[in-house]
Scaffold this active site. Sequence first.
Site, PDB file in Angstrom:
ATOM      1  N   THR A  41       4.088  -9.015   7.880  1.00 34.88           N
ATOM      2  CA  THR A  41       2.714  -8.613   7.600  1.00 34.88           C
ATOM      3  C   THR A  41       2.401  -7.276   8.252  1.00 34.88           C
ATOM      4  O   THR A  41       3.181  -6.766   9.048  1.00 34.88           O
ATOM      5  CB  THR A  41       1.715  -9.669   8.114  1.00 34.88           C
ATOM      6  OG1 THR A  41       0.427  -9.386   7.566  1.00 34.88           O
ATOM      7  CG2 THR A  41       1.620  -9.641   9.626  1.00 34.88           C
ATOM      8  N   LYS A  73      -5.293 -12.793   5.806  1.00 35.99           N
ATOM      9  CA  LYS A  73      -4.918 -12.666   7.208  1.00 35.99           C
ATOM     10  C   LYS A  73      -5.971 -11.944   8.034  1.00 35.99           C
ATOM     11  O   LYS A  73      -5.782 -11.729   9.233  1.00 35.99           O
ATOM     12  CB  LYS A  73      -3.585 -11.924   7.323  1.00 35.99           C
ATOM     13  CG  LYS A  73      -2.471 -12.529   6.493  1.00 35.99           C
ATOM     14  CD  LYS A  73      -1.251 -11.634   6.468  1.00 35.99           C
ATOM     15  CE  LYS A  73      -0.235 -12.127   5.462  1.00 35.99           C
ATOM     16  NZ  LYS A  73       0.907 -11.194   5.347  1.00 35.99           N
ATOM     17  N   GLY A  84      -7.753 -10.378  12.826  1.00 35.70           N
ATOM     18  CA  GLY A  84      -6.573 -10.357  11.970  1.00 35.70           C
ATOM     19  C   GLY A  84      -5.403 -10.950  12.729  1.00 35.70           C
ATOM     20  O   GLY A  84      -5.370 -10.898  13.961  1.00 35.70           O
ATOM     21  N   SER A 163       5.091  -6.167  10.978  1.00 38.68           N
ATOM     22  CA  SER A 163       6.319  -5.452  10.639  1.00 38.68           C
ATOM     23  C   SER A 163       6.056  -4.019  10.216  1.00 38.68           C
ATOM     24  O   SER A 163       6.857  -3.129  10.473  1.00 38.68           O
ATOM     25  CB  SER A 163       7.050  -6.202   9.522  1.00 38.68           C
ATOM     26  OG  SER A 163       6.183  -6.379   8.409  1.00 38.68           O
ATOM     27  N   CYS A 198       7.341  -0.756   4.193  1.00 38.07           N
ATOM     28  CA  CYS A 198       7.740  -2.040   4.778  1.00 38.07           C
ATOM     29  C   CYS A 198       7.932  -3.079   3.675  1.00 38.07           C
ATOM     30  O   CYS A 198       7.016  -3.334   2.885  1.00 38.07           O
ATOM     31  CB  CYS A 198       6.676  -2.511   5.776  1.00 38.07           C
ATOM     32  SG  CYS A 198       7.016  -4.133   6.473  1.00 38.07           S
ATOM     33  N   THR A 201       5.392  -6.080   3.513  1.00 36.58           N
ATOM     34  CA  THR A 201       3.978  -5.738   3.351  1.00 36.58           C
ATOM     35  C   THR A 201       3.731  -5.322   1.911  1.00 36.58           C
ATOM     36  O   THR A 201       4.495  -4.530   1.350  1.00 36.58           O
ATOM     37  CB  THR A 201       3.588  -4.577   4.295  1.00 36.58           C
ATOM     38  OG1 THR A 201       3.861  -4.954   5.646  1.00 36.58           O
ATOM     39  CG2 THR A 201       2.110  -4.244   4.161  1.00 36.58           C
TER      40      THR A 201
END
Length: 228
Positions: A41, A73, A84, A163, A198, A201
């Site tokens: 995430t 999230k 978050g 991440s 990423c 993501t």
Amino acid sequence: MFNLSRARCIGIAHNVLRSANSAGRSAPVQWSHQHQLSRNTTILCVRKDGQVVMAGDGQVSQGPTVCKGNARKVRRLNKDILVGFAGSTADALTLLERLEMKLEEYPGQLMRACVELAKAWRGDKYLRRLEATLLVADKDHSFELTGNGDVLEPEVGALAVGSGGNFALSAALAQLDLPDADAETIARKSMKIAGDLCVYTNHNLIVERIDPNGTSDEKTDEKTDEKT
């Protein structure tokens, strides 16, 4: 006599190595734990000119597999606090419940509530096993909370975990000085960069905002799952 001494030495050396491995086992486990928390995430909080924005993507991954792309999230507590999380959803929700309890115990004192939660998280045998990292923000402060007992407040107006956190944070820091970019614009552009770089993501964003006048707003780029 020589053989007996040698056997004893071997036995002692074996015990010492076994004890050393047992004593040092917590360090690699802790590193692995934190490494796992850093995946799956990106959560970003940006603060500029009195506006506070927290954004998070919707991707949930298990190893190399994308399980879903519309998880929520980023949430709001008490209408004026943004939260978050990265890590296990169930663990994060448990911590959010504990944070709400601390806020009820210390109303209007976000820093105190976060410190007390971090102390309980670090010291309680049950809470210590919860695998998540939290970003918490109100109109005055932003904090990162971890299971190591950390309560981190950034020196500048941006904070990120996950991440893609370093990608999003770097992009946000590069834009903070731009005169025409408000906090939401910075957060959205930074999250897009993180989503491009990423693999854990995506671009399905939940964006929560607190304006300088105290009003709040939520924007969703894609349909999200309220249960996750």
